[in-house]
Design a protein around this motif. Structure first.
Motif, PDB file in Angstrom:
ATOM      1  N   ASN A  20       0.828  -1.204   0.000  1.00 23.05           N
ATOM      2  CA  ASN A  20       0.000   0.000   0.000  1.00 23.05           C
ATOM      3  C   ASN A  20       0.870   1.264   0.000  1.00 23.05           C
ATOM      4  O   ASN A  20       0.626   2.196  -0.770  1.00 23.05           O
ATOM      5  N   GLN A  21       1.875   1.306   0.850  1.00 20.52           N
ATOM      6  CA  GLN A  21       2.775   2.459   0.919  1.00 20.52           C
ATOM      7  C   GLN A  21       3.538   2.634  -0.391  1.00 20.52           C
ATOM      8  O   GLN A  21       3.702   3.740  -0.885  1.00 20.52           O
ATOM      9  N   GLN A  23       2.676   1.664  -3.424  1.00 18.17           N
ATOM     10  CA  GLN A  23       1.796   2.132  -4.493  1.00 18.17           C
ATOM     11  C   GLN A  23       1.521   3.627  -4.352  1.00 18.17           C
ATOM     12  O   GLN A  23       1.488   4.352  -5.346  1.00 18.17           O
ATOM     13  N   ARG A  24       1.330   4.083  -3.145  1.00 13.66           N
ATOM     14  CA  ARG A  24       1.074   5.503  -2.886  1.00 13.66           C
ATOM     15  C   ARG A  24       2.258   6.365  -3.344  1.00 13.66           C
ATOM     16  O   ARG A  24       2.086   7.393  -3.987  1.00 13.66           O
ATOM     17  N   ILE A  25       3.462   5.908  -3.024  1.00 11.65           N
ATOM     18  CA  ILE A  25       4.671   6.630  -3.420  1.00 11.65           C
ATOM     19  C   ILE A  25       4.818   6.621  -4.934  1.00 11.65           C
ATOM     20  O   ILE A  25       5.116   7.648  -5.551  1.00 11.65           O
ATOM     21  N   ILE A  27       2.533   6.391  -7.263  1.00  7.70           N
ATOM     22  CA  ILE A  27       1.548   7.278  -7.889  1.00  7.70           C
ATOM     23  C   ILE A  27       2.005   8.730  -7.812  1.00  7.70           C
ATOM     24  O   ILE A  27       1.960   9.462  -8.802  1.00  7.70           O
ATOM     25  N   LYS A  28       2.453   9.153  -6.642  1.00  9.18           N
ATOM     26  CA  LYS A  28       2.891  10.547  -6.459  1.00  9.18           C
ATOM     27  C   LYS A  28       4.107  10.865  -7.327  1.00  9.18           C
ATOM     28  O   LYS A  28       4.183  11.926  -7.948  1.00  9.18           O
ATOM     29  N   ILE A  57       5.297  12.893   0.918  1.00 13.88           N
ATOM     30  CA  ILE A  57       4.371  11.789   0.671  1.00 13.88           C
ATOM     31  C   ILE A  57       4.128  11.128   2.026  1.00 13.88           C
ATOM     32  O   ILE A  57       4.891  10.258   2.449  1.00 13.88           O
ATOM     33  N   GLY A  58       3.109  11.570   2.728  1.00 11.21           N
ATOM     34  CA  GLY A  58       2.863  11.080   4.084  1.00 11.21           C
ATOM     35  C   GLY A  58       4.004  11.496   4.989  1.00 11.21           C
ATOM     36  O   GLY A  58       4.337  12.667   5.087  1.00 11.21           O
TER      37      GLY A  58
END
Length: 64
Positions: A20-21, A23-25, A27-28, A57-58
Motif C-alpha cells: 500500500n505504501q 503504491q502511494r509513493i 503514484i505521487k 508523501i505522508g
C-alpha cells in the motif's frame, strides 16, 4: 515525461515498505515525473539547492 531514477539507498528502503505504501509513493512520483514544475500539493523548493525540490508523501520525503 521524465524518468525516475532511484538511488541504491532508496531502493533498499522501498523494499521494506508495505504494498500500500509503495503504491502511494509510486503514484505521487509518476505525477511529478509527468510535469515536475507544475504546482503540486506538498511540494517545496529547497533552499541552498538551485532547482531542487522536496515532495512530501505522508511521513516520507522525495527529493529531486
Amino acid at each position: 515525461m521524465y524518468q525516475i531514477i532511484y538511488q541504491k539507498e532508496a531502493e533498499k528502503f522501498l523494499r521494506k515498505l508495505t504494498l500500500n505504501q509503495l503504491q502511494r509513493i509510486k503514484i505521487k512520483l509518476e505525477l511529478v515525473a509527468k510535469d515536475p514544475f507544475l504546482d503540486h500539493q506538498n511540494l517545496t523548493s529547497l533552499k541552498g539547492m538551485a532547482g531542487g525540490y522536496r515532495l512530501r508523501i505522508g511521513n516520507l520525503r522525495a527529493v529531486y
